[in-house]
Enzyme design. Sequence first.
Site, PDB file in Angstrom:
ATOM      1  N   ALA A 241       0.820  -1.210   0.000  1.00  0.00           N
ATOM      2  CA  ALA A 241       0.000   0.000   0.000  1.00  0.00           C
ATOM      3  C   ALA A 241       0.859   1.268   0.000  1.00  0.00           C
ATOM      4  O   ALA A 241       2.086   1.222   0.086  1.00  0.00           O
ATOM      5  CB  ALA A 241      -0.931  -0.014   1.206  1.00  0.00           C
ATOM      6  N   HIS A 242       0.169   2.405  -0.068  1.00  0.00           N
ATOM      7  CA  HIS A 242       0.876   3.682  -0.218  1.00  0.00           C
ATOM      8  C   HIS A 242       1.766   4.010   0.985  1.00  0.00           C
ATOM      9  O   HIS A 242       1.463   3.682   2.117  1.00  0.00           O
ATOM     10  CB  HIS A 242      -0.092   4.839  -0.497  1.00  0.00           C
ATOM     11  CG  HIS A 242      -1.162   5.027   0.528  1.00  0.00           C
ATOM     12  ND1 HIS A 242      -2.219   5.866   0.340  1.00  0.00           N
ATOM     13  CD2 HIS A 242      -1.334   4.489   1.755  1.00  0.00           C
ATOM     14  CE1 HIS A 242      -2.997   5.860   1.403  1.00  0.00           C
ATOM     15  NE2 HIS A 242      -2.476   5.027   2.282  1.00  0.00           N
TER      16      HIS A 242
END
Length: 356
Positions: A241-242
């Site tokens: 994820a980011h």
Amino acid sequence: MSPRPTTTLAALAERHGLELRGDGAIAIEGVCSLLPGKPGHIGFLANSKLRKQLSDTRAAAVILSARDATGYVGNALVSTDTALAFGRIAREFDRAEEFVIGRHASASIDPSAQIGDGCGIAAGAVIEADVVIGAGSYIGPNCVVRRGAAIGAGSRLEANVYIGPDCVLGARARLLPGAVIGGRGFGLAPSSAGWIEVPQLGRVIIGDDVEIGANTTIDRGALDDTVIEDGVKLDNQIQIAHNCRIGARTAIAACVGVAGSTTIGRNCMIGGASVIGGHIQITDDVLLFGYAMVTKSITAPGQYGSGIPAKPAREWRREVARIRRLPKVDERLAAIEQILKMTPVTGEEQGEQGDF
């Protein structure tokens, strides 16, 4: 396709720093398993327990440890790490990464893109404005490289790979089919009207010698970048994820999910199907067994077992051992209860029970 490569046993020994025993002039045209083996090919003995197979192999030569080579009369290369030596030699005969230099007529390449010497751009590839692709790289069929992205020399993108705007890949990157680098991070804010999308303005930065498996996804950062350091190896179907950071030389097996803003240290090994929560720190040199769920930071190197939550492997093994003993404990309790039922109660004991 280029002709099948052929070399000699002596040349392999010299290139890979191995001890030669036997006829160094024999031609080697490929690698093979120990049994049945193939003439003109080289195999390796992975386990000393299989040493008896040496007498039956048809391989022209074998990679052995010094101990296993004792008394062996065939052609051999002696190594302190036979599997590693075999892997390096096998790469010399791997033709899967060969490609045709040039640009396919159906590829769409913006005039502002900078394509290095010796690159191959396959059918259906799309390369947008201001992209930089290093020399000797291969962009496979239907890959998309968005505006401003940079790809280091000697990299290889297999079919249907997506590289997002302004993302950076280091040298010798290898991305397997369907990998998505720099897709929008999962940034949403609740409102009375529903979820509001939060723009993801960061990039994905990938170091040198990184491998990313098929259908693995790495989201771009929200503000800062998502970073994958040098030498990281990611298996298939992983979600990063980011704003995550994966430390150098860490290896992650298939189907792992890593939530946002988590940092994984260097030289870690993450077992398949593990789940790592968001905003977590995992220090260097951590080994997570498969199916582990990490719900809090791991600050000490070492092995951590499967389960919820992940815990030190020694503690996890003790708990598993106790669980496995539960059926026997139940049997013992049932036997004790049966004995108690069959034991007569004396008058004195009855009185004591009544007093109680």
